[in-house]
Scaffold this motif. Sequence first.
Motif, PDB file in Angstrom:
ATOM      1  N   THR A 184       0.841  -1.196   0.000  1.00 48.31           N
ATOM      2  CA  THR A 184       0.000   0.000   0.000  1.00 48.31           C
ATOM      3  C   THR A 184       0.874   1.243   0.000  1.00 48.31           C
ATOM      4  O   THR A 184       1.853   1.319   0.752  1.00 48.31           O
ATOM      5  CB  THR A 184      -0.923   0.015   1.240  1.00 48.31           C
ATOM      6  N   GLU A 185       0.516   2.206  -0.843  1.00 47.15           N
ATOM      7  CA  GLU A 185       1.158   3.518  -0.842  1.00 47.15           C
ATOM      8  C   GLU A 185       0.137   4.569  -0.405  1.00 47.15           C
ATOM      9  O   GLU A 185      -1.010   4.540  -0.851  1.00 47.15           O
ATOM     10  CB  GLU A 185       1.699   3.882  -2.226  1.00 47.15           C
ATOM     11  N   ILE A 186       0.583   5.488   0.439  1.00 44.58           N
ATOM     12  CA  ILE A 186      -0.265   6.585   0.880  1.00 44.58           C
ATOM     13  C   ILE A 186       0.437   7.884   0.520  1.00 44.58           C
ATOM     14  O   ILE A 186       1.579   8.110   0.921  1.00 44.58           O
ATOM     15  CB  ILE A 186      -0.516   6.532   2.398  1.00 44.58           C
ATOM     16  N   LEU A 187      -0.253   8.730  -0.251  1.00 47.65           N
ATOM     17  CA  LEU A 187       0.346   9.980  -0.723  1.00 47.65           C
ATOM     18  C   LEU A 187      -0.018  11.152   0.201  1.00 47.65           C
ATOM     19  O   LEU A 187      -0.937  11.055   1.013  1.00 47.65           O
ATOM     20  CB  LEU A 187      -0.123  10.269  -2.145  1.00 47.65           C
ATOM     21  N   GLY A 190       8.734   5.751   5.452  1.00 44.84           N
ATOM     22  CA  GLY A 190       8.136   7.072   5.500  1.00 44.84           C
ATOM     23  C   GLY A 190       7.403   7.392   6.778  1.00 44.84           C
ATOM     24  O   GLY A 190       6.850   8.495   6.908  1.00 44.84           O
ATOM     25  N   LEU A 191       7.390   6.476   7.751  1.00 46.03           N
ATOM     26  CA  LEU A 191       6.787   6.729   9.052  1.00 46.03           C
ATOM     27  C   LEU A 191       7.862   7.056  10.078  1.00 46.03           C
ATOM     28  O   LEU A 191       8.992   6.552   9.997  1.00 46.03           O
ATOM     29  CB  LEU A 191       5.980   5.521   9.527  1.00 46.03           C
ATOM     30  N   GLN A 192       7.498   7.854  11.062  1.00 45.28           N
ATOM     31  CA  GLN A 192       8.459   8.233  12.101  1.00 45.28           C
ATOM     32  C   GLN A 192       8.985   7.013  12.852  1.00 45.28           C
ATOM     33  O   GLN A 192      10.172   6.904  13.135  1.00 45.28           O
ATOM     34  CB  GLN A 192       7.796   9.219  13.070  1.00 45.28           C
ATOM     35  N   TYR A 193       8.082   6.105  13.190  1.00 46.68           N
ATOM     36  CA  TYR A 193       8.476   4.864  13.857  1.00 46.68           C
ATOM     37  C   TYR A 193       8.280   3.725  12.863  1.00 46.68           C
ATOM     38  O   TYR A 193       7.163   3.265  12.628  1.00 46.68           O
ATOM     39  CB  TYR A 193       7.637   4.641  15.118  1.00 46.68           C
ATOM     40  N   SER A 194       9.379   3.301  12.271  1.00 44.30           N
ATOM     41  CA  SER A 194       9.294   2.332  11.185  1.00 44.30           C
ATOM     42  C   SER A 194       9.167   0.909  11.719  1.00 44.30           C
ATOM     43  O   SER A 194       9.574   0.598  12.841  1.00 44.30           O
ATOM     44  CB  SER A 194      10.525   2.446  10.285  1.00 44.30           C
ATOM     45  N   ASN A 237       6.452  12.372   2.106  1.00 40.31           N
ATOM     46  CA  ASN A 237       5.216  12.622   1.374  1.00 40.31           C
ATOM     47  C   ASN A 237       4.528  11.320   0.965  1.00 40.31           C
ATOM     48  O   ASN A 237       3.305  11.223   0.971  1.00 40.31           O
ATOM     49  CB  ASN A 237       5.492  13.472   0.138  1.00 40.31           C
ATOM     50  N   THR A 238       5.329  10.318   0.615  1.00 39.92           N
ATOM     51  CA  THR A 238       4.788   9.017   0.228  1.00 39.92           C
ATOM     52  C   THR A 238       5.193   7.965   1.260  1.00 39.92           C
ATOM     53  O   THR A 238       6.377   7.810   1.559  1.00 39.92           O
ATOM     54  CB  THR A 238       5.296   8.589  -1.164  1.00 39.92           C
ATOM     55  N   ILE A 239       4.200   7.277   1.793  1.00 38.12           N
ATOM     56  CA  ILE A 239       4.439   6.204   2.757  1.00 38.12           C
ATOM     57  C   ILE A 239       4.193   4.874   2.070  1.00 38.12           C
ATOM     58  O   ILE A 239       3.213   4.713   1.342  1.00 38.12           O
ATOM     59  CB  ILE A 239       3.526   6.361   3.987  1.00 38.12           C
ATOM     60  N   GLU A 281      -4.571  -9.362   8.256  1.00 32.53           N
ATOM     61  CA  GLU A 281      -5.413  -8.243   7.842  1.00 32.53           C
ATOM     62  C   GLU A 281      -4.966  -7.002   8.600  1.00 32.53           C
ATOM     63  O   GLU A 281      -4.755  -7.042   9.823  1.00 32.53           O
ATOM     64  CB  GLU A 281      -6.893  -8.527   8.143  1.00 32.53           C
ATOM     65  N   LEU A 282      -4.850  -5.883   7.883  1.00 37.34           N
ATOM     66  CA  LEU A 282      -4.341  -4.654   8.472  1.00 37.34           C
ATOM     67  C   LEU A 282      -5.181  -3.472   8.016  1.00 37.34           C
ATOM     68  O   LEU A 282      -5.314  -3.228   6.816  1.00 37.34           O
ATOM     69  CB  LEU A 282      -2.882  -4.445   8.058  1.00 37.34           C
ATOM     70  N   PHE A 283      -5.761  -2.756   8.975  1.00 37.31           N
ATOM     71  CA  PHE A 283      -6.474  -1.515   8.666  1.00 37.31           C
ATOM     72  C   PHE A 283      -5.531  -0.334   8.863  1.00 37.31           C
ATOM     73  O   PHE A 283      -4.746  -0.302   9.817  1.00 37.31           O
ATOM     74  CB  PHE A 283      -7.693  -1.341   9.570  1.00 37.31           C
ATOM     75  N   ILE A 284      -5.622   0.632   7.964  1.00 31.45           N
ATOM     76  CA  ILE A 284      -4.848   1.867   8.059  1.00 31.45           C
ATOM     77  C   ILE A 284      -5.817   3.020   8.313  1.00 31.45           C
ATOM     78  O   ILE A 284      -6.776   3.210   7.562  1.00 31.45           O
ATOM     79  CB  ILE A 284      -4.041   2.119   6.776  1.00 31.45           C
ATOM     80  N   PHE A 285      -5.543   3.773   9.382  1.00 35.42           N
ATOM     81  CA  PHE A 285      -6.339   4.954   9.741  1.00 35.42           C
ATOM     82  C   PHE A 285      -5.493   6.190   9.480  1.00 35.42           C
ATOM     83  O   PHE A 285      -4.360   6.282   9.973  1.00 35.42           O
ATOM     84  CB  PHE A 285      -6.748   4.909  11.213  1.00 35.42           C
ATOM     85  N   ILE A 286      -6.024   7.141   8.739  1.00 41.52           N
ATOM     86  CA  ILE A 286      -5.332   8.395   8.455  1.00 41.52           C
ATOM     87  C   ILE A 286      -6.183   9.514   9.053  1.00 41.52           C
ATOM     88  O   ILE A 286      -7.316   9.747   8.622  1.00 41.52           O
ATOM     89  CB  ILE A 286      -5.167   8.619   6.947  1.00 41.52           C
ATOM     90  N   HIS A 287      -5.642  10.189  10.055  1.00 46.48           N
ATOM     91  CA  HIS A 287      -6.421  11.186  10.790  1.00 46.48           C
ATOM     92  C   HIS A 287      -6.307  12.545  10.097  1.00 46.48           C
ATOM     93  O   HIS A 287      -5.246  12.912   9.591  1.00 46.48           O
ATOM     94  CB  HIS A 287      -5.943  11.266  12.235  1.00 46.48           C
TER      95      HIS A 287
END
Length: 201
Positions: free
Chosen positions: A134-137, A159-163, A184-186, A194-200
Amino acid sequence: MNKGTVFLLLNGEPPKNITNISDYEIICATDGAYHFLEKNKIKPNFISGDFDSIENLPKDIEVIHTPNQNFTDFDKILHILFEKGFKTVDVFGASGKEQDHFLGNLHTAILWKEKLSLTFFDNHSCYFLADKKTEILNSVDKTISLVPFPEAKNIRTKGLQYSLNDENLSIGNRIGTRNKGIENTIEITFKTGELFIFIHH
């Protein structure tokens, strides 16, 4: 021919602002959520459910009666959309109010992951079931949480602070809430689970 994106409203906490309703090919709702659309003068293409909560059914909207109590209203309306040929659904009102409904809606998303692309929106975040890659822009400074349901293995992130570097997440052991985008791109990959991604917001 691929059909456009669906606006689907469930009977959780309704959205505070609906600014892009005209971008959707169709608008639909479960019966308990119809009152919100009616109040905001939004006319859906159809509504579905057992209609226990609506006294006077609308005459100018397609009404699909789905009384089978072995399935949730969410599952039943996804089946209708799939049969109508839609593949991409933006879901509103899936969280808030009763939290057992929220967890049940996540479960339903997993059941439909091979057939439909579902993205959930609430007044605090958007969230979705991640693909194995998954890529998140546009992610710099956004708060991003990785929540296994119930587990996801061999997770790598960029691309995350805690990899995460080939690590596992599981409910009751370790989950990945409140991380932060530093690029900018994660990129997020994992092998199983199964993994859910939450973007606040």
